[in-house]
Every structure is written in C-alpha cells, then in structure tokens.
Motif scaffolding. Structure first.
Motif: not given
Length: 472
Positions: A6-20
């Motif tokens: 388990t790794i903690a972040y402030d933000v997790v983004v699903l998808g690394a297209g130009p939007v992500g």
C-alpha cells in the motif's frame, strides 16, 4: 504469494492520456504527490490513434489541395501522393507507437507512473497488480473512450477497422467503405481518398457532420464527391461479410458494395466498464456525471476529466477540464471551500456548456464554436443567423482560385453578443480561436467593430459578418 503493498499519495490519476497528464501536471505544480496509472501507452488515444496520426495523414492531403488552387503551382503537384512517405511521417509523429519520451516527461514533473490496469477498490483507493494506491485528496478518472461497433451478426469475423486501425494502418486499401458521417468518418474518407483508395461513405442520417450547421456537412460532402468519393446519405448497413479478403456490404436498399476494408466510425463508449466503479456505488460502463469542478456527483473525492464525463469529447476540451480539476483539487487540499463554484472562475469548466470549439480537418475545413442556430433556438435565446460567403473577402481569392466557403455567426439579439460562429472553407481552422475569444468573452457586437481585421486576410470575414448584421 506476494503480500500486497500500500502506497499513499495526495492524488491518483487513472489514465495517462493528454487529459490525465495535464491533471498530474497541475497537481504536481501545486505540490501534491501524484501517481498516474496507465495500461496502454503514455500519451493515450490522442497521441497514437487519434489527433496526431490523423492530422499527420491529412496534412499532405490539405497542402496538395491548397497548392492545386494556385496557378503556377498546381502543375507541379498533379501527381499522386507518395503514400509510403505519408505513412512514414505519420509513424514518426506517433513515435512508432513507443512512449519513452512521454514517460520521461511524467518523471520530469515528479509524478510516479504505474503501468498496469488500475481499478478502484473502494473510496480513495486504486489497485494496480499487487499494489494499492491510496489518495488523501482525490482520485481522477481520465480513462477516455473506445470505439463502438454496431450489433451486426458476424461483424467480429470481418475484422472491421475502427478509428485505431484507420489512423494506424501501414498500407492504403484499394477500396474502403466508411460507415458514419461524423469527424472520424469525414477525416478518414478525406485522407484515404487522397492516398489512393476508392472510398464509399455510408451515412444513416441526412448528411455529414450533423453536430455543426447543416451547410458544413453539405460543403464537405460536395468536396468529397468532387474528389472521387461515393457519398451515400440515408443509407443503413444491413450486413457485412468477408470472404478471401474481400468485404461485402449490403445496404438497407439492397445494394452490394465490395471493398478491401471497412471502417466503422459510429460512436464512442466510456472506458469505465472494468475500473471498479461498482466498489464506490457507481454503474460499471457508465458515463460519469460531474459538476463544473469535475467532481463526480455524490462524492467529495472522485473526479472525472475528459471523454468519460461526456461533456465534450475533444482533446483540447479534456485538457481544459484537467487544468480546472487540478486547480480545484489543489484548492480543496489547501482547505478552500468550493461548493457552488463561480462560473468562469479558475475552478469551473464553464466553457464546456456553450463555448466548445472544434475543427474538422477535411478539405474544406469546418470549424465551429458555441451554439449552432438550431441549438441556440432550442436553448431559448432570441437569435439571428448572419451568413456570408467566404469568397467575398480578398484573402480568399489570394488563398486560391475557386475558393468555396461560408461563414455564420449566431447573434443573441437581446444581449447583442455572439452565441456561436461557424466557418467552412480552406484554411479556416486558424480563424476559430478569434471566434472562441469573442464567444467565451461575451464580446458585444458593438465592440467587435473595433477589432479591425488585417487586409488582405481570411480574417476580414469578420468585417463582412458585422456589415451583414448591421445592414439586414
């Protein structure tokens, strides 16, 4: 058995297209730790299967068409396009479908990349393989869309093209059937007709580009026909088969069309069917409804940016949403309350509603922003459409002989601002940002008179539109 990490972040983004990528850029700029999860190529649909490869295919097509409009130059460009060279240049723009450069960019902004299929695992948690990523402030879904194929019996065995195969093909088919009348259909018909395919376009509806003013689709259809394509409107596809490499299409009128490939450009669906939406009380496979800060309805931690929220299925609009979402996430993380965000503020994607620009890179180009006449009337505005032939300005004649095009502005008669603008004609894609500024800025018509267009450019069409509004 490996124990889950388990790794903690402030933000997790699903998808690394130009939007992500843009979400990650904004949250990292705000000092928030950010993880990005992607199971395909970093850079997404736009970089490898949509915007970039399609426009790389179309640029030589448009350049040759423009050259053929000019005496003294047209004689030098009468031969066929070098299809192999066009495809090779397209390959270069996609990085030959490798994403090392984009992965390096993500690392450069300080975001952590996880390759694999990410799924929500309850509130503020995403699993990737044997890892669980938790988010202190936000999870952002930026997974985009996929092409939808119609429910025709045996279609899978035909191996039809979708937008991905069309933009990524390493060969030019001798005969291509294009099913659909939207942006993908018209752009790919334009590209492959010019590259040497015998193209047939089958459109169920009355015309092409039905999300724009009717004259846009009419002018594009006329140009495709003049280029040699067979454009059939009001035509449904009843069956498709492939035998020994040949595709046979049977239409609703009983016509049989043979081709080497068939492209279905008939719609998109959100890539949300296998990302764990059910673990947070949402329907798998659904479009995600959001507020203007891009936060998913009913949550205080889940955001959806880009195509998955269905507000505007366009890369530039998704990137705009990403910037807004990143700013909103950062503000909330700092303790700022953003309930009921102000329209047109740094935390509201207000432009999604009535100020969305788009360019279709056909020949002629079609560009529009805001509402069409029909949309403005349906929204209850008291409006008047002002139409001008694009060839009425000196810049059009200089652009090329036989210039054909049309411009329309939709004027709100009560507020005397523009609700929408449409241009159709060669080179008009570069005009649309001026219209976007006018519509988004709610610039009064009286002030537009003082925005003097340079002579002799296509931009002088603005003066002609204002004159037509004044005099009629």
């Amino acid at each position: 058995m490996t124990e889950s990490e388990t790794i903690a972040y402030d933000v997790v983004v699903l998808g690394a297209g130009p939007v992500g990528e843009n979400v990650a850029d904004r949250t990292r700029a705000a000092g928030l730790t950010t993880a990005v999860v992607e199971n395909e190529l970093i850079g997404g649909e736009c970089s490898y299967w949509a915007c970039m490869p399609s426009k790389a295919l179309l640029r030589p097509v448009i350049a040759r068409a423009d050259a053929r409009r000019l005496p003294g130059l047209r004689q030098a460009v009468q031969g066929p396009l070098d299809a192999d060279a066009v495809l090779a240049r397209r390959n270069w723009f996609t990085g030959d479908w490798t994403d090392d450069g984009q992965a390096d960019w993500l690392a450069g902004i300080g975001a952590d990349l996880y390759r694999g299929h990410g799924r929500l695992a309850g509130p503020r948690a995403v699993t990737v393989g044997d890892r669980t990523l938790t988010a202190r402030h936000a999870v952002v879904v930026s997974t985009g869309t996929r092409a939808v194929l119609p429910p025709l019996p045996g279609l899978a065995e035909v191996r039809p093209w979708t937008s991905r195969e069309a933009t990524g093909s390493q060969t030019v088919p001798g005969r291509l059937v294009v099913v659909g009348g939207g942006v993908v259909a018209t752009e790919m018909a334009t590209a492959y007709q010019a590259l040497g395919s015998e193209v047939t376009v089958l459109v169920r509806g009355k015309g092409l580009l039905n999300r724009m003013e009717p004259f846009a689709g009419e002018l594009v259809a006329e140009a495709l026909t003049e280029a040699g394509a067979d454009v059939r409107t009001g035509t449904s596809v009843e069956s498709v088969t492939r035998v020994d490499g040949t595709v046979t299409v049977v239409t609703g009128t009983g016509d049989r069309i043979e081709a080497d490939e068939i492209l279905f450009a008939t719609g998109r669906a959100p890539r949300t069917d296998d990302i764990g939406l059910d673990t947070v009380g949402l329907e798998p496979g659904s479009w995600l409804t959001v507020d203007d800060s891009l936060r998913v309805t009913g949550t205080d931690w889940l955001y959806a940016t880009g195509d998955v929220n269905r507000r505007a299925l366009l890369t530039h609009q998704g990137k705009y949403q990403a910037r807004i979402a990143g700013a909103a996430i950062a503000a909330r993380a700092a303790g700022t309350l953003l309930d009921g965000v102000e329209p047109w503020s740094a935390h509201a994607a207000t432009a999604d509603h009535e100020t969305v620009p788009q360019v279709v890179f056909t020949d002629p180009e079609a560009a529009a922003v805001g509402l069409s006449l029909a949309e403005a009337e349906q929204a209850g505005y008291r409006v008047r459409a002002v139409d001008v032939d694009m060839s009425s300005v000196a810049g059009a004649g200089l652009y090329g002989e036989g210039y054909k095009g049309r411009a329309r502005m939709v004027v709100d008669l009560e507020e005397e601002i523009l609700r929408g603008v449409t241009f159709v004609g060669p080179g008009v894609g570069e005009l649309i940002h001026s219209a976007t500024v006018a519509v988004a800025g709610r610039v009064p018509v009286s002030r537009l008179w003082h925005a003097v267009p340079s002579y002799p450019t296509l931009s002088e069409i603005w003066l002609r539109l204002l004159e037509a509004f004044r005099d009629n």
